[in-house]
Design a protein around this motif. Sequence first.
Motif, PDB file in Angstrom:
ATOM      1  N   UNK A 170      -5.669  -0.877  -3.167  1.00 16.53           N
ATOM      2  CA  UNK A 170      -4.746  -1.378  -2.461  1.00 16.53           C
ATOM      3  C   UNK A 170      -4.805  -1.202  -0.990  1.00 16.53           C
TER       4      UNK A 170
ATOM      5  N   UNK B 288       3.473   5.853  -5.798  1.00 14.43           N
ATOM      6  CA  UNK B 288       3.286   6.098  -7.278  1.00 14.43           C
ATOM      7  C   UNK B 288       2.141   7.422  -7.301  1.00 14.43           C
ATOM      8  N   UNK B 289       1.127   7.434  -6.526  1.00 10.42           N
ATOM      9  CA  UNK B 289       0.066   8.439  -6.597  1.00 10.42           C
ATOM     10  C   UNK B 289       1.063   9.808  -6.202  1.00 10.42           C
TER      11      UNK B 289
ATOM     12  N   UNK C 112       4.086  10.588  -7.017  1.00  8.29           N
ATOM     13  CA  UNK C 112       4.886  10.778  -8.052  1.00  8.29           C
ATOM     14  C   UNK C 112       4.116  11.389  -9.167  1.00  8.29           C
ATOM     15  N   UNK C 113       2.879  10.722  -9.232  1.00 15.25           N
ATOM     16  CA  UNK C 113       1.915  11.164 -10.333  1.00 15.25           C
ATOM     17  C   UNK C 113       1.399  12.692 -10.113  1.00 15.25           C
ATOM     18  N   UNK C 114       1.060  12.997  -8.802  1.00 18.83           N
ATOM     19  CA  UNK C 114       0.610  14.258  -8.568  1.00 18.83           C
ATOM     20  C   UNK C 114       1.761  15.308  -8.516  1.00 18.83           C
TER      21      UNK C 114
ATOM     22  N   UNK D 275       0.819  -1.388   0.032  1.00 22.90           N
ATOM     23  CA  UNK D 275      -0.046  -0.070  -0.194  1.00 22.90           C
ATOM     24  C   UNK D 275       0.830   1.337   0.102  1.00 22.90           C
TER      25      UNK D 275
ATOM     26  N   UNK E 239       0.265  -3.555  -7.700  1.00 25.91           N
ATOM     27  CA  UNK E 239       1.577  -2.805  -7.658  1.00 25.91           C
ATOM     28  C   UNK E 239       2.458  -2.999  -8.934  1.00 25.91           C
TER      29      UNK E 239
ATOM     30  N   UNK F   7       4.150  15.005 -10.680  1.00 25.50           N
ATOM     31  CA  UNK F   7       4.375  15.333 -12.073  1.00 25.50           C
ATOM     32  C   UNK F   7       3.312  16.202 -12.917  1.00 25.50           C
TER      33      UNK F   7
ATOM     34  N   UNK G 156       3.706   9.922 -23.422  1.00 26.70           N
ATOM     35  CA  UNK G 156       4.492   9.008 -23.673  1.00 26.70           C
ATOM     36  C   UNK G 156       3.984   7.454 -23.263  1.00 26.70           C
TER      37      UNK G 156
ATOM     38  N   UNK H  45       3.749   1.368  -1.313  1.00 24.09           N
ATOM     39  CA  UNK H  45       4.249   1.466  -2.648  1.00 24.09           C
ATOM     40  C   UNK H  45       3.243   2.146  -3.503  1.00 24.09           C
ATOM     41  N   UNK H  46       2.090   1.977  -3.341  1.00 25.24           N
ATOM     42  CA  UNK H  46       1.021   2.577  -4.361  1.00 25.24           C
ATOM     43  C   UNK H  46       0.984   3.976  -4.044  1.00 25.24           C
ATOM     44  N   UNK H  47       0.939   4.252  -2.639  1.00 25.88           N
ATOM     45  CA  UNK H  47       0.889   5.838  -2.349  1.00 25.88           C
ATOM     46  C   UNK H  47       2.118   6.394  -3.033  1.00 25.88           C
TER      47      UNK H  47
END
Lengths: 204, 73
Positions: free
Chosen positions: B55, A83-84, A86-88, A77, B33, A90, A201, A79-81
């Motif tokens: 998740x 990624x979120x 990093x997305x925000x 969880x 993931x 960007x 991309x 790890x998922x956070x």
Amino acid sequence: MTSSSSRQQRSSREPQFIGAQSKDAQSTRPQTVPPDRAHAETQPRWRKDFPIDWVESDYVSRRDLIKYVVLTSGAFAVGQAYIVLKTLQNKAQSLYPRSLIADVEELPVGGAKTFTYPEGSTPRLLVRTGPEAFVAYDQQCTHLQCPVVPKVREGKIHCPCHNGWFDLKTGAPTAGPPRRPLPRVLLEVQDATVYAVGVETKTL
Amino acid sequence: MRKSRFARSQRMPILNGILVIVVVLVVLQLWLLTASTNAYLGGDEATAIPAAAVSCICLLLNIGLLRYLYRLD
């Protein structure tokens, strides 16, 4: 060490099967339950020599396993956070400013021009596919970075190195070794001028 | 010491059931993931938030099951 104390120590190490203990011992010491739950007298000798505390081992190990699996779940969880986040991040820092790349009159229909966008990027390819239609892609093939060549009449982009082909309208690979589409530069045409406003991309 | 509602013979299937559910949820999280990392690195950012939400739901379910396990004792 006296003989009575060593006897006590020995007796505490010996397996205590149900049915073989005194009432006092049963109340203070964890009981070893044989898997078949038969009386101690009927148990094979090896089981007395190699005692296993079934209550403790069976129950605690499963519980510990569940705890560690839940801990792993927490790590996933997190790890998922990440990624979120990093997305925000960007999205907040727009890397792609609006940039003038060509005048409409500069390119005939079927013509192409290379440019860089954003500044310092790998070369991009602008192609005029119709009187009002423009497309722009990364000029490097997604197979092994060879420069690609537009074939406007055929509606394709060709990579001569390994005979790779892409669709001119979408940038998707259609034949040959490339498996990923060409990164697409998003364009805007305004007042007879072509502007680059972003880069897509997506790999699928 | 509080006595459990269930006998040991009843607790073991419950424990095994919890273990199976928790492992299935973690495998689902691992798949999420992997898929969302692949999508993010490929420039597709649309999947990040829904995958993170699912998740987190899996994690909450797992924590709930772990709490239930503690209360079972």
